[in-house]
Scaffold this active site. Structure first.
Site, PDB file in Angstrom:
ATOM      1  N   TYR A 117      -1.465  -1.564  10.584  1.00 57.70           N
ATOM      2  CA  TYR A 117      -1.705  -1.710   9.136  1.00 57.70           C
ATOM      3  C   TYR A 117      -0.496  -1.203   8.341  1.00 57.70           C
ATOM      4  CZ  TYR A 117      -3.887  -1.309   4.548  1.00 57.70           C
ATOM      5  OH  TYR A 117      -4.161  -1.431   3.204  1.00 57.70           O
ATOM      6  N   SER A 145       0.872  -1.195   0.000  1.00 54.84           N
ATOM      7  CA  SER A 145       0.000   0.000   0.000  1.00 54.84           C
ATOM      8  C   SER A 145       0.898   1.231   0.000  1.00 54.84           C
ATOM      9  CB  SER A 145      -0.855  -0.021   1.271  1.00 54.84           C
ATOM     10  OG  SER A 145      -1.288   1.274   1.606  1.00 54.84           O
ATOM     11  N   LYS A 178       2.332  -3.245   6.017  1.00 50.03           N
ATOM     12  CA  LYS A 178       2.462  -3.010   4.578  1.00 50.03           C
ATOM     13  C   LYS A 178       3.897  -2.614   4.224  1.00 50.03           C
ATOM     14  CE  LYS A 178      -1.626  -4.037   3.277  1.00 50.03           C
ATOM     15  NZ  LYS A 178      -1.849  -5.164   2.363  1.00 50.03           N
TER      16      LYS A 178
END
Ligand SMILES: NC(=O)c1ccc[n+]([C@@H]2O[C@H](COP(=O)([O-])OP(=O)(O)OC[C@H]3O[C@@H](n4cnc5c(N)ncnc54)[C@H](OP(=O)(O)O)[C@@H]3O)[C@@H](O)[C@H]2O)c1
Length: 265
Positions: free
Chosen positions: A154, A141, A158
């Site tokens: 998160y 991401s 990533k």
């Protein structure tokens, strides 16, 4: 599945994973789709078979559990399949300060974003190295470009995926196996909750890309063997801006914006 390349796609029943699966099916790949919920998985498989006439196998596995990668590998072997393309895509978004995150959710995101994709790369990457061919796509991401408060689990997972993809690419490249990192910006999928106000606003502003567009760019990059792909100019600009913003600016915004702070001070 005989005589055609086979692609394994995690999280292949919805959003970006489903769009990637369709792109690969349109290019003649048979599919092995893995996700957590049986109904959507069977529906996705039936739609792709109907659309593209390729064989599609499914495995309903909770990839956030220890042992999930080994379980997927066992199921693929029990069908006698060879995986030519591995797409590590399954994921979920986890908002909230790291110390507030429930331990089970923290464990789940680390297993799903870090442990399982890494072990799938090890298990299937070994076989690709022996065959001297294969392609791996790892979905990271643009949040990997900066350390953002509020999405520590998160964003950091990533970031790990981006680094892992780079190192694995160097290791496997000499054996003819390519590794590509797909790093999307905001994409209109169920990741944010179905039809949430944030998605509606983002779409109106043209900030959210369509999953089909992201998948098309990702699959092209995968099949060319590119190192990294950020689909869409707006997302590339967001990644550049994130990378160029010093961490102290992020911290300042965090301190000055009470709505971003739990205690509102
Ligand atoms: N949407 C964005 O803005 C965006 C931006 C950058 C990166 N990404 C990344 O793109 C990837 C796909 O996300 P998406 O946007 O397409 O969201 P999505 O539509 O919610 O898709 C997520 C997929 O992951 C699967 N999954 C989630 N938890 C799982 C588990 N425990 N075990 C097995 N499968 C599981 C889901 O399957 P079930 O439905 O069966 O749970 C679903 O197919 C994620 O890694 C996400 O971080 C998304």
């Amino acid at each position: 599945m005989t005589g055609q390349p086979v692609a394994l796609v995690t999280g292949g029943c919805s959003g970006i994973g489903y769009a990637i699966a369709r792109q690969l099916a349109a290019r003649g790949h048979g599919l092995f789709l893995v996700s957590e919920r049986t109904g959507p998985l069977d529906d996705a498989a039936a739609r792709i078979r109907g659309e593209h006439g390729v064989p599609v196998e499914v495995a309903c596995v909770d990839l956030s559990r220890p042992g999930a990668a080994e379980e997927v590998h066992r199921r693929v072997r029990s069908l006698g399949l060879e995986i030519d393309v591995l797409v590590n895509n399954a994921g979920f978004l986890l908002f909230g300060e790291a110390v507030d995150v429930p331990i089970e959710r923290a464990n789940a995101i680390l297993q799903l974003h870090v442990v399982t994709p890494s072990l799938l790369c090890t298990l299937f990457g070994q076989e690709m190295r022996e065959r001297r061919r294969g392609r791996i796509l790892i979905v990271s991401s643009i949040s990997a470009w900066r350390d953002f408060p509020g999405i520590a689990y998160y964003g950091s997972s990533k970031k790990y995926l981006r680094g892992f993809a780079r190192a694995l690419r160097s290791e496997l490249g000499v054996y003819g196996v390519t590794v590509t990192c797909l790093a999307p910006g905001p994409v209109a999928t169920g990741l944010y909750g179905v039809d949430s106000p944030a998605i509606r606003r983002g779409k109106r502003l043209g900030l959210f890309l369509d999953p089909d567009r992201v998948a098309e760019a990702g699959v092209r990059a995968l099949l060319r063997g590119d190192a990294e792909c950020i689909p869409g100019i707006s997302s590339r600009l967001m990644a550049l801006a994130s990378a160029a913003t010093p961490q102290w600016v992020v911290d300042l915004i965090r301190r000055r914006a009470p709505w971003l702070r739990r205690d509102g001070r």
